[in-house]
Enzyme design. Structure first.
Site, PDB file in Angstrom:
ATOM      1  CE  LYS A 170      -5.817  10.662  -7.338  1.00 18.03           C
ATOM      2  NZ  LYS A 170      -4.390  10.559  -6.931  1.00 18.03           N
ATOM      3  CB  THR A 202      -3.910  -0.028  -4.168  1.00 23.13           C
ATOM      4  OG1 THR A 202      -4.123   0.057  -2.744  1.00 23.13           O
ATOM      5  CG2 THR A 202      -4.895  -1.030  -4.762  1.00 23.13           C
ATOM      6  N   GLY A 204       1.024   3.433  -4.102  1.00 22.64           N
ATOM      7  CA  GLY A 204       1.615   4.211  -5.182  1.00 22.64           C
ATOM      8  C   GLY A 204       0.697   4.442  -6.366  1.00 22.64           C
ATOM      9  CB  THR A 205      -2.903   3.721  -6.941  1.00 27.66           C
ATOM     10  OG1 THR A 205      -2.788   2.361  -6.538  1.00 27.66           O
ATOM     11  CG2 THR A 205      -3.869   3.816  -8.103  1.00 27.66           C
ATOM     12  N   GLY A 206      -1.778   6.622  -6.826  1.00 25.81           N
ATOM     13  CA  GLY A 206      -1.929   8.027  -7.179  1.00 25.81           C
ATOM     14  C   GLY A 206      -0.682   8.612  -7.821  1.00 25.81           C
ATOM     15  CB  CYS A 207       2.929   8.231  -7.033  1.00 24.02           C
ATOM     16  SG  CYS A 207       2.925   8.698  -5.294  1.00 24.02           S
TER      17      CYS A 207
END
Length: 257
Positions: A170, A202, A204-207
Site C-alpha cells: 500500500k 483516513t 481505518g483505511t488499511g482495515c
C-alpha cells in the site's frame, strides 16, 4: 459472483467505529458480504488515538472462530490486530485446523493511525512464521513491509521466501499526486492508481481495504478484480468521508460505488 460471501473477521474492536472490526463489518456489509467476527482485543479509541487496550484471552479468540467455522463456515477470512505471539499462535492453529483451503487476507496491523503500537515488538517474528505462510494476500503499508522484510530487498523473491502467496504494498504513506498500490504475485505485478486525496480523514483505511479485498474473495472474485473493487471503494470512502472528530476522522463506509 456469490451474493453473500461469508467473511470471518479476526480483529480488534475500535470504540470510535472508524477502524478495526467495526470498519470491517461495515465494509463487508456495504459490498454485499456476510460478516462474522472473532474479537481479539477491545480498545478505548477515538479519532485522536488509542487510549487503552484490553486483550481477549487467546483461548476465547479460538473459541469464537471455532464455533462460527463449524456452524456457518467461511468463504474467506480477514485478520487484523493480533496483538501478541500467543494470539497469533492461537489464530494460526485454529485456521489450520478449522479452515483449511479458505483464503486468508492478513492485514499486519502494527501501529494505529495516531501512533499507538498495536502489535508487540516481540510478536513480529511470530507473525512472520505463523501468519504469513497462511496468507493468500498480505496487505502491509510501507513501514509494515519494511519491518516484516527486516532488511531484505522489497521485491517478490523476499516475500515468496516468507511463504506469502501475494502481497499488496500500500502506498498511502508515499508521496506524490498519485497513490500507486502494487500487487505482487508469482506471475508478476499489477499496479492500482488513484488520486492522492489531501485529507486527515483516513482512519481505518488499511482495515477497510483489506476487508474489501477479503469480501471480494469470499464472493468468488479473482484477486485482481477483488483488489480493483477494494481500491475504488476505499478511494470513494475517503473522498466522501463525513468529517467527524478532532483527529484522524473515519471514512464513509457507504460510498456510491
Amino acid at each position: 459472483m456469490r451474493k453473500n460471501g461469508r467473511l470471518l473477521i479476526v480483529a480488534g474492536s475500535d470504540s470510535g467505529g472508524g477502524a478495526g472490526i467495526q470498519a470491517d463489518i461495515k465494509t463487508c456489509t456495504a459490498l454485499g458480504g456476510f460478516a462474522m467476527t472473532a474479537v481479539t482485543a477491545l480498545t478505548a479509541q477515538n479519532t485522536e488515538g488509542v487510549h487503552g487496550v484490553h486483550p481477549v484471552p487467546p483461548g476465547f479468540i479460538a473459541d469464537q472462530m471455532r464455533v462460527v467455522l463449524r456452524d456457518i463456515g467461511a468463504d474467506a477470512v480477514k485478520t487484523g490486530m493480533l496483538h501478541d505471539a500467543e494470539v497469533i499462535e492461537a489464530v494460526a492453529e485454529t485456521l489450520q485446523r478449522e479452515a483449511p483451503g479458505v483464503p486468508v487476507v492478513v492485514d499486519p496491523v502494527m501501529v494505529a493511525k495516531g501512533g499507538h503500537a498495536l502489535l508487540r515488538e516481540d510478536a513480529v517474528d511470530a507473525l512472520r512464521r505463523r501468519m504469513l505462510p497462511l496468507a493468500a494476500l498480505l496487505t502491509p503499508n510501507l513501514p509494515e513491509a519494511a519491518a516484516l522484510l527486516d532488511g531484505r530487498a522489497p521485491g517478490w523473491p523476499s516475500w515468496a521466501a516468507l511463504g506469502v502467496k501475494a502481497v499488496l504494498l500500500k502506498d498511502g504513506h508515499g508521496e506524490g499526486a498519485v497513490v500507486r498500490d502494487r500487487l505482487l504475485e508469482p506471475s508478476g505485478e499489477t499496479v492500482f492508481e488513484h488520486e492522492r486525496l489531501d485529507t486527515r480523514h483516513t482512519h481505518g483505511t488499511g482495515c477497510t481495504l483489506a476487508s474489501a479485498a477479503a469480501t471480494g474473495l469470499s464472493q468468488g472474485l479473482d484477486l485482481v478484480a477483488a483488489m480493483r473493487r477494494a481500491g475504488d471503494f476505499v478511494h470513494e470512502a475517503i473522498r466522501t468521508a463525513p468529517g467527524l472528530g478532532r483527529g484522524h476522522g473515519p471514512l464513509n463506509h457507504r460510498p456510491p460505488v
